[in-house]
Design a protein around this motif. Structure first.
Motif, PDB file in Angstrom:
ATOM      1  N   THR A   1      10.100   2.488  53.386  1.00 25.17           N
ATOM      2  CA  THR A   1       8.800   2.455  52.707  1.00 25.17           C
ATOM      3  C   THR A   1       8.734   3.460  51.572  1.00 25.17           C
ATOM      4  O   THR A   1       8.164   3.191  50.507  1.00 25.17           O
ATOM      5  CB  THR A   1       7.674   2.748  53.713  1.00 25.17           C
ATOM      6  OG1 THR A   1       7.694   1.759  54.743  1.00 25.17           O
ATOM      7  CG2 THR A   1       6.312   2.753  53.022  1.00 25.17           C
ATOM      8  N   TRP A   2       9.333   4.631  51.781  1.00 18.95           N
ATOM      9  CA  TRP A   2       9.124   5.755  50.880  1.00 18.95           C
ATOM     10  C   TRP A   2      10.152   5.849  49.763  1.00 18.95           C
ATOM     11  O   TRP A   2       9.924   6.569  48.792  1.00 18.95           O
ATOM     12  CB  TRP A   2       9.111   7.050  51.689  1.00 18.95           C
ATOM     13  CG  TRP A   2       8.196   6.935  52.866  1.00 18.95           C
ATOM     14  CD1 TRP A   2       8.546   6.726  54.165  1.00 18.95           C
ATOM     15  CD2 TRP A   2       6.771   6.950  52.841  1.00 18.95           C
ATOM     16  NE1 TRP A   2       7.442   6.616  54.964  1.00 18.95           N
ATOM     17  CE2 TRP A   2       6.328   6.756  54.166  1.00 18.95           C
ATOM     18  CE3 TRP A   2       5.826   7.126  51.820  1.00 18.95           C
ATOM     19  CZ2 TRP A   2       4.984   6.723  54.504  1.00 18.95           C
ATOM     20  CZ3 TRP A   2       4.487   7.088  52.162  1.00 18.95           C
ATOM     21  CH2 TRP A   2       4.079   6.888  53.488  1.00 18.95           C
TER      22      TRP A   2
ATOM     23  N   PHE B   1      12.866   5.340  56.313  1.00 21.21           N
ATOM     24  CA  PHE B   1      12.802   5.729  54.906  1.00 21.21           C
ATOM     25  C   PHE B   1      12.433   4.575  53.983  1.00 21.21           C
ATOM     26  O   PHE B   1      11.990   4.802  52.853  1.00 21.21           O
ATOM     27  CB  PHE B   1      14.161   6.276  54.445  1.00 21.21           C
ATOM     28  CG  PHE B   1      14.353   7.733  54.733  1.00 21.21           C
ATOM     29  CD1 PHE B   1      13.578   8.699  54.104  1.00 21.21           C
ATOM     30  CD2 PHE B   1      15.317   8.147  55.631  1.00 21.21           C
ATOM     31  CE1 PHE B   1      13.760  10.036  54.367  1.00 21.21           C
ATOM     32  CE2 PHE B   1      15.515   9.493  55.904  1.00 21.21           C
ATOM     33  CZ  PHE B   1      14.732  10.432  55.267  1.00 21.21           C
TER      34      PHE B   1
ATOM     35  N   ARG C   1       7.831   3.773  44.679  1.00 16.80           N
ATOM     36  CA  ARG C   1       7.343   4.945  45.405  1.00 16.80           C
ATOM     37  C   ARG C   1       7.955   6.227  44.845  1.00 16.80           C
ATOM     38  O   ARG C   1       7.245   7.177  44.517  1.00 16.80           O
ATOM     39  CB  ARG C   1       7.654   4.816  46.902  1.00 16.80           C
ATOM     40  CG  ARG C   1       6.762   3.851  47.656  1.00 16.80           C
ATOM     41  CD  ARG C   1       5.302   4.322  47.664  1.00 16.80           C
ATOM     42  NE  ARG C   1       4.483   3.496  48.528  1.00 16.80           N
ATOM     43  CZ  ARG C   1       4.102   3.820  49.748  1.00 16.80           C
ATOM     44  NH1 ARG C   1       4.491   4.964  50.276  1.00 16.80           N
ATOM     45  NH2 ARG C   1       3.347   3.012  50.457  1.00 16.80           N
ATOM     46  N   TRP C   2       9.303   6.285  44.751  1.00 12.51           N
ATOM     47  CA  TRP C   2       9.882   7.555  44.306  1.00 12.51           C
ATOM     48  C   TRP C   2       9.628   7.798  42.828  1.00 12.51           C
ATOM     49  O   TRP C   2       9.478   8.950  42.395  1.00 12.51           O
ATOM     50  CB  TRP C   2      11.359   7.659  44.674  1.00 12.51           C
ATOM     51  CG  TRP C   2      12.359   6.740  44.034  1.00 12.51           C
ATOM     52  CD1 TRP C   2      12.970   5.667  44.607  1.00 12.51           C
ATOM     53  CD2 TRP C   2      12.920   6.846  42.713  1.00 12.51           C
ATOM     54  NE1 TRP C   2      13.863   5.084  43.736  1.00 12.51           N
ATOM     55  CE2 TRP C   2      13.862   5.806  42.576  1.00 12.51           C
ATOM     56  CE3 TRP C   2      12.730   7.724  41.654  1.00 12.51           C
ATOM     57  CZ2 TRP C   2      14.606   5.595  41.410  1.00 12.51           C
ATOM     58  CZ3 TRP C   2      13.472   7.536  40.480  1.00 12.51           C
ATOM     59  CH2 TRP C   2      14.387   6.485  40.364  1.00 12.51           C
TER      60      TRP C   2
ATOM     61  N   ARG D   1      10.233  12.385  55.194  1.00  9.88           N
ATOM     62  CA  ARG D   1       9.535  12.957  54.048  1.00  9.88           C
ATOM     63  C   ARG D   1      10.489  12.997  52.864  1.00  9.88           C
ATOM     64  O   ARG D   1      11.675  13.309  53.019  1.00  9.88           O
ATOM     65  CB  ARG D   1       9.047  14.376  54.358  1.00  9.88           C
ATOM     66  CG  ARG D   1       8.444  15.095  53.161  1.00  9.88           C
ATOM     67  CD  ARG D   1       7.900  16.460  53.527  1.00  9.88           C
ATOM     68  NE  ARG D   1       7.499  17.204  52.337  1.00  9.88           N
ATOM     69  CZ  ARG D   1       6.877  18.382  52.368  1.00  9.88           C
ATOM     70  NH1 ARG D   1       6.593  18.942  53.533  1.00  9.88           N
ATOM     71  NH2 ARG D   1       6.537  18.997  51.250  1.00  9.88           N
TER      72      ARG D   1
ATOM     73  N   ALA E   1       5.862  12.622  49.801  1.00  8.72           N
ATOM     74  CA  ALA E   1       5.206  11.621  50.643  1.00  8.72           C
ATOM     75  C   ALA E   1       6.057  11.396  51.882  1.00  8.72           C
ATOM     76  O   ALA E   1       7.250  11.689  51.908  1.00  8.72           O
ATOM     77  CB  ALA E   1       5.021  10.312  49.888  1.00  8.72           C
ATOM     78  N   GLY E   2       5.417  10.873  52.920  1.00  4.53           N
ATOM     79  CA  GLY E   2       6.156  10.586  54.141  1.00  4.53           C
ATOM     80  C   GLY E   2       5.245  10.101  55.245  1.00  4.53           C
ATOM     81  O   GLY E   2       4.031   9.945  55.072  1.00  4.53           O
TER      82      GLY E   2
ATOM     83  N   PRO F   1      -0.638  12.545  51.066  1.00  6.02           N
ATOM     84  CA  PRO F   1       0.497  11.612  51.012  1.00  6.02           C
ATOM     85  C   PRO F   1       1.453  11.705  52.189  1.00  6.02           C
ATOM     86  O   PRO F   1       2.413  10.942  52.250  1.00  6.02           O
ATOM     87  CB  PRO F   1       1.194  11.995  49.696  1.00  6.02           C
ATOM     88  CG  PRO F   1       0.843  13.420  49.464  1.00  6.02           C
ATOM     89  CD  PRO F   1      -0.574  13.559  49.985  1.00  6.02           C
TER      90      PRO F   1
ATOM     91  N   GLN G   1       6.325   9.418  42.628  1.00  7.04           N
ATOM     92  CA  GLN G   1       6.375  10.843  42.963  1.00  7.04           C
ATOM     93  C   GLN G   1       6.891  11.662  41.784  1.00  7.04           C
ATOM     94  O   GLN G   1       6.378  12.752  41.494  1.00  7.04           O
ATOM     95  CB  GLN G   1       7.264  11.068  44.188  1.00  7.04           C
ATOM     96  CG  GLN G   1       6.804  10.375  45.447  1.00  7.04           C
ATOM     97  CD  GLN G   1       5.410  10.787  45.876  1.00  7.04           C
ATOM     98  OE1 GLN G   1       4.998  11.932  45.679  1.00  7.04           O
ATOM     99  NE2 GLN G   1       4.658   9.863  46.452  1.00  7.04           N
TER     100      GLN G   1
ATOM    101  N   ARG H   1       1.388  10.822  59.451  1.00  5.08           N
ATOM    102  CA  ARG H   1       2.261  11.951  59.767  1.00  5.08           C
ATOM    103  C   ARG H   1       1.781  12.732  60.989  1.00  5.08           C
ATOM    104  O   ARG H   1       2.580  13.189  61.805  1.00  5.08           O
ATOM    105  CB  ARG H   1       2.339  12.882  58.551  1.00  5.08           C
ATOM    106  CG  ARG H   1       3.246  14.091  58.763  1.00  5.08           C
ATOM    107  CD  ARG H   1       3.398  14.902  57.475  1.00  5.08           C
ATOM    108  NE  ARG H   1       4.129  16.131  57.724  1.00  5.08           N
ATOM    109  CZ  ARG H   1       5.455  16.241  57.722  1.00  5.08           C
ATOM    110  NH1 ARG H   1       6.191  15.173  57.490  1.00  5.08           N
ATOM    111  NH2 ARG H   1       6.041  17.391  57.946  1.00  5.08           N
TER     112      ARG H   1
ATOM    113  N   ASN I   1      10.560  14.547  48.720  1.00  5.33           N
ATOM    114  CA  ASN I   1       9.846  15.478  47.863  1.00  5.33           C
ATOM    115  C   ASN I   1      10.577  15.615  46.536  1.00  5.33           C
ATOM    116  O   ASN I   1      11.810  15.592  46.482  1.00  5.33           O
ATOM    117  CB  ASN I   1       9.749  16.851  48.539  1.00  5.33           C
ATOM    118  CG  ASN I   1       8.680  17.725  47.899  1.00  5.33           C
ATOM    119  OD1 ASN I   1       7.505  17.536  48.177  1.00  5.33           O
ATOM    120  ND2 ASN I   1       9.076  18.660  47.056  1.00  5.33           N
TER     121      ASN I   1
END
Length: 476
Positions: free
Chosen positions: A210-211, A208, A216-217, A182, A202-203, A443, A220, A300, A184
């Motif tokens: 993918t996120w 890691f 992606r970041w 995850r 997200a997670g 997410p 967020q 998740r 955040n």
């Protein structure tokens, strides 16, 4: 690079031979109805970057077992963080007290499965520790540069690798390697002396990679910043009964808490759910279909097998408004004459399994959100939720909206702060007037608490219009 891991079997590397462990378990289960030896090794890493610096870096490793003996409705459970012959024997002696005076017949073992819903990756090993810190620093700097009103940024990464094994009295052993990650981002903005905050995360069950891809970041960061800036302009929310339009995705947390727990088998075994005795009856408006599905790859709340060794599955709870199913662990299934659905979950080896949700969601309908808004004379559009309180026995809830807007004459107008939704799940289900065509999952950030145990879950829904909910507000 994704690092694939094939850890040694727990029993093979423990301070007791597998044959000895099986013998101890078989003696404990003689005359019992059910039970198992649950073994676990887990590692967790958490990094928090706050106020322009690395605020905390934590690592935790745990190992242990739980031994359960089930006799009728009684369960004996003992656990220890030392996997050894003496510790197993002590646990077996304690757990076996549950079968005193009981002569049971061993339940059929969980059905076998070869489903694998996530890759055996190690989020703690890849990317490297230094690369994770560099990424958090980059997120912090990028977020601060997005808008001059940003005054505070907090970013975090959490990765877990959980290796579990389940040994049954017939000698069958199953295992599962469960990754979970995850990320955040939380942002605080300030304008004219007023500060507002918002977060986005997200997670899922993966590494890691993918996120933490830039798109992606950065997404967020932009979402957290957007919500915080909206809240800067928010006015006090009026109170009263009004129609409410819920957004897609994360607002499904209301469905999860206010409704989902009432479909868990243990509450029906005890007759304490507001939905007890209503199988086959209408409990929701036509068009409402609610599902729990722990077999969705990578989500998740998904598990290849639950914490009793049962494969997870798709369980329809409500179909077109009719209550048609429950979520079961092995105990509630046996007591209610049903099939275990793969919902037996536990927080760790120190906890007994119980029926828990996995990924719980309402399926899409045919309406669109624009129609819902246009058909609302005076109401509230709740786009995002924070925390809430729910009484599982009667479904009464109070949820706080973290992003909400007034609806006036069929149009979204001012953002509002201090909005809460008040009601009960059973009634809210019957007041659903429109089900959207825009289904979305959350997410990947949900954690569900029950009886002192927390487990990762997924939630989802399309946009919904609910008539006549009580809205609490701060306007005077």
């Amino acid at each position: 690079m994704t690092l694939h891991v094939q850890p040694p079997a727990i029993l093979e590397s423990a301070d007791t031979a597998p044959d000895e462990a099986l013998s101890i378990l078989q003696n404990a289960l003689t005359g019992a109805d059910d039970g198992e030896l649950f073994l676990e090794r887990s590692e967790l890493e958490s990094l928090v970057f706050d106020d322009g610096r690395l605020k905390s870096a934590a690592y935790d490793a745990t190992e242990g077992f739980g031994l359960r003996v089930v006799a009728g409705e009684t369960a004996g459970y003992a656990h220890a963080n030392e996997i050894s012959g003496p510790a197993l024997r002590r646990a077996a002696d304690s757990a076996a007290l549950a079968k005193a005076g009981h002569a049971g017949v061993a339940a059929e073992a969980p059905r076998a499965t070869n489903q694998v819903l996530y890759e055996p990756v190690d989020p703690l090993a890849s990317p490297a520790f230094s690369d994770k810190i560099a990424l958090l620093s980059e997120i912090d700097a990028w977020a601060r540069a997005r808008d001059p009103r940003v005054v505070q940024v907090s970013a975090s990464l959490v990765g877990e690798r959980r290796n579990i094994e389940i040994l049954r009295g017939d000698g069958r052993r199953v295992s599962d390697l469960r990754p979970l990650v995850r990320m955040n981002v939380s942002i605080t903005v300030e304008k004219d002396g007023r500060r507002e905050s918002a977060s986005s995360g997200a997670g899922g069950r993966s590494g890691f990679e993918t996120w933490i891809a830039p798109d992606r970041w950065q997404g967020q960061v932009d979402e957290a910043l957007r919500q915080a800036l909206v809240n800067l302009e928010a006015v006090d929310c009026p109170a009263g009964e009004m129609d409410v339009v819920l957004g897609a995705g994360w607002p499904g947390v209301l469905l999860h808490e206010a409704i989902g727990h009432g479909f868990e088998g243990d509450f029906h075994r005890k007759g304490s759910s507001v939905f007890s005795g209503k199988l086959g009856q209408r409990v929701a408006a036509p068009g409402v279909t609610v599902v729990d599905d722990g077999s969705i790859a990578g989500r998740r709340g998904s598990l290849s097998i639950d914490d009793e060794g049962t494969p997870t599955s798709r369980t329809v709870l409500i179909e077109d408004g009719i209550m048609v199913g429950l979520m079961h662990d092995r105990l509630s299934a046996r007591q209610l004459g049903a099939r275990a659905t793969g919902n037996g979950r536990r927080q760790s080896f120190a906890h007994m399994p119980m029926p828990r949700m996995t990924n719980t969601f309402m399926e899409a309908g045919t309406a669109n959100q624009a129609e819902m808004i246009a058909s609302t004379k005076r109401g509230l559009y709740a786009a995002n939720f924070g925390g809430g309180q729910v009484d599982i026995t009667n479904g009464k809830f109070v949820f706080q909206c973290t992003e909400a807007y007034l609806i006036e004459d069929g149009k979204i107008t001012a953002p509002v702060r201090g909005a809460t939704l008040i009601g009960d799940g059973a009634t809210a289900l019957t007041k659903i007037e429109m089900v959207g065509d825009d289904f979305a999952f959350d997410p990947g950030v949900g954690v569900c608490g029950k009886a002192g145990q927390g487990v990762p879950v997924g939630i989802g829904q399309p946009s919904l219009k609910i008539g006549g909910l009580t809205v609490g507000g701060t306007a005077v």
